[in-house]
Scaffold this active site. Structure first.
Site, PDB file in Angstrom:
ATOM      1  CD  GLU A   1       7.184  -5.631  -1.596  1.00 51.50           C
ATOM      2  OE1 GLU A   1       7.479  -4.806  -2.489  1.00 51.50           O
ATOM      3  OE2 GLU A   1       8.002  -6.427  -1.121  1.00 51.50           O
TER       4      GLU A   1
ATOM      5  CB  CYS B   1       3.128   0.201  -6.486  1.00 55.23           C
ATOM      6  SG  CYS B   1       3.548  -1.515  -6.865  1.00 55.23           S
TER       7      CYS B   1
ATOM      8  N   GLY C   1       0.816  -1.205   0.000  1.00 52.94           N
ATOM      9  CA  GLY C   1       0.000   0.000   0.000  1.00 52.94           C
ATOM     10  C   GLY C   1       0.847   1.252   0.000  1.00 52.94           C
ATOM     11  CB  SER C   2      -0.075   4.727   0.731  1.00 49.96           C
ATOM     12  OG  SER C   2      -0.542   4.694   2.071  1.00 49.96           O
ATOM     13  CB  VAL C   3       4.993   6.032   1.702  1.00 49.94           C
ATOM     14  CG1 VAL C   3       6.044   6.412   2.744  1.00 49.94           C
ATOM     15  CG2 VAL C   3       5.667   5.539   0.421  1.00 49.94           C
ATOM     16  CE  LYS C   4      -1.961   9.799   6.313  1.00 51.58           C
ATOM     17  NZ  LYS C   4      -3.092  10.682   5.870  1.00 51.58           N
ATOM     18  CB  VAL C   5      -1.215   2.954   5.127  1.00 52.80           C
ATOM     19  CG1 VAL C   5      -1.779   1.795   5.946  1.00 52.80           C
ATOM     20  CG2 VAL C   5      -2.321   3.958   4.808  1.00 52.80           C
ATOM     21  N   GLY C   6       2.003   2.475   5.351  1.00 53.80           N
ATOM     22  CA  GLY C   6       3.112   1.574   5.641  1.00 53.80           C
ATOM     23  C   GLY C   6       3.857   1.969   6.905  1.00 53.80           C
TER      24      GLY C   6
END
Length: 470
Positions: free
Chosen positions: A218, A252, A196-201
């Site tokens: 990822e 992505c 998913g996104s960098v923010k949620v990661g």
């Protein structure tokens, strides 16, 4: 109320049940692993048309795109895993130093336990099932959190996986939102695999740190594509448009922005116009080969990017139909969301450069990309880009295809992710390599010099056995 099994019981009960099954050693058995992998293969074969229809309903993708990324890649991963599982899982005997003798040393491949897999909406089958295949191959129990944004395919997958796989060993959810995910992260897992996104990661990583849980992240980010002056402009334009428009740019590893040599900017833009017409016709909106954006909200966000530079191609949008035209923007505002945030759509900003050092400095001053692209026939330029950059992957003179090779590690570095997978790499994520030393109990082989009281003689002999570092 959610239709998923994972939402009908408290997570505390689900976690406890999965742990209990894992401790029973059911999933360790190689026959069980084969049976579950073959069940997924059967599921994909028997439900190919339904899967295709559900993905098409969510994302508007052409059947060709769906088959390549959501069907064929799963089949390839399954075939690779089933063919090699026994050898991947085999205990390895390794060299034992002289002072170990007559002991033997081994590396065991052991399951991690109960793992959490969180998949996204943009490739909803691929990015859910490939990690699950690895978790099964490794002998684990798993909870798979499917994205509720790709609702039709996630709901279908939930039902199919529940039907085809061992219900004791897996749980699936397709409807839980942010509160459910927050609660998921309050429990201890033996591994978390998040796409998913960098923010949620970062949120996932922080939650995992509370339990020292290992993670595979990822993520995405802004993937640059350098276009050198020494390139075939016609071929380059075709491959760039293909890579940017695949899944309407919701990829992505998609090229996020171009860094084009100033001398070829205009001819490249003109060739883009030719290629877009060839690929999608006069009215791109009517083309069945061009996908739709996942939601109206996402389409609105992309439309707002049009004002952050000069639009030279495209710029049309139909929010109600989730349509964003392939759009090329020059002179982008470098401080705007267009150049700071991951685009995740068919909007392509272009910046220019005059020398490669200037170009590399521009890339080096930004977070590491999941994939870096380069179009150049100049070997010196290729070498300079390879040596002067860091990224999860580097692809030269093409786009996206590296993702489909199960023999290549797929993953990011820095802000674009932690860990890599595909093929054996997926199996390796979900096993612990446990060292084993098996010594003898024969007393006559038990060297007395290892025990106190130590003497100059024992020190001298130990030095000869262990080497000059003693």
């Amino acid at each position: 109320m959610s239709t998923s099994a994972a939402a009908t019981l408290p997570l505390s009960v689900i976690s406890k049940n999965l742990r209990k099954v894992f401790l029973s050693q059911k999933t360790r058995k190689i026959d069980w692993r084969y049976s579950q992998l073959k069940a997924i293969k059967k599921m994909m074969s028997e439900n190919k048309d339904n899967i295709t229809a559900a993905v098409k309903k969510d994302l508007g993708k052409h059947e060709f795109e769906i088959h390549q990324t959501e069907i064929v890649m799963i089949q390839t991963e399954l075939d690779e895993t089933i063919s090699h599982l026994e050898s991947w899982n085999k205990t390895e005997k390794v060299y034992s130093p002289l002072h170990f003798k007559p002991a033997s040393s081994y590396i065991l491949k052991e399951p991690l336990g109960v793992v959490l897999i969180m998949s996204p909406w943009n490739y909803p089958v691929n990015l859910a099932l490939i990690p699950l295949i690895g978790a099964i191959a490794g002998g684990n129990c798993a909870l798979l959190k499917l994205s509720r944004h790709s609702y039709n395919i996630s709901k279908l997958l939930h039902g199919l996986l529940t039907k085809y796989l061992d219900p004791e060993c897996f749980e699936f959810d397709c409807e839980g939102g942010a509160p459910y995910i927050t609660e998921l992260l309050e429990y201890k897992w033996d591994h978390i695999f998040f796409t998913g996104s960098v923010k949620v990661g970062k949120i996932v990583y922080q939650a995992a740190a509370k339990f020292l849980t290992p993670v595979t992240l990822e993520l995405g980010g802004k993937n640059p594509c350098i276009v050198d002056k020494d390139t075939d402009i016609k071929l380059t334009a075709r491959r760039l448009i293909w890579g940017k428009c695949w899944n309407a740019g919701q990829t992505c590893i998609g090229l996020d922005y171009l860094i084009v040599h100033k001398s070829i900017l205009e001819p490249l833009i003109e060739e883009f116009k030719v290629v877009l017409k060839e690929f999608f016709g006069e009215d791109i909106k009517k083309s069945t080969s061009f996908a739709r954006i996942i939601s109206s909200a996402a389409a609105e966000r992309l439309q707002q990017l049009f004002s952050m530079g000069k639009v030279v191609i495209g710029g049309e949008a139909d929010i109600a139909e989730r349509y964003i035209a392939p759009t090329v923007i020059v002179d982008p505002d470098l401080d705007s969301p267009l150049m700071q945030d991951e685009i995740f759509g068919p909007v392509l900003p272009i910046v220019t450069y005059e020398n490669i050092d200037e170009c590399l400095e521009f890339i080096q001053n930004r977070p590491h990309a999941l994939t870096l692209y380069l179009f150049s026939r100049d070997q010196a330029i290729q070498d300079k880009v390879l040596d002067g950059t860091q990224s999860g992957s580097l692809m030269i003179n093409d786009t996206l295809l590296h993702f489909t090779n199960p023999n290549l590690p797929f993953g990011g570095i820095g802000d674009s992710g932690i860990g890599s997978y595909h093929g054996k790499g997926t199996f390796d994520i979900f096993v612990h390599k446990r060292g084993l030393v098996q010594s003898t109990t024969k007393k006559f082989l038990d060297l007395p010099l290892r025990y106190p009281p130590y003497t100059p003689f024992s020190d001298n002999v130990a030095g000869k056995i262990l080497g000059s570092g003693w």
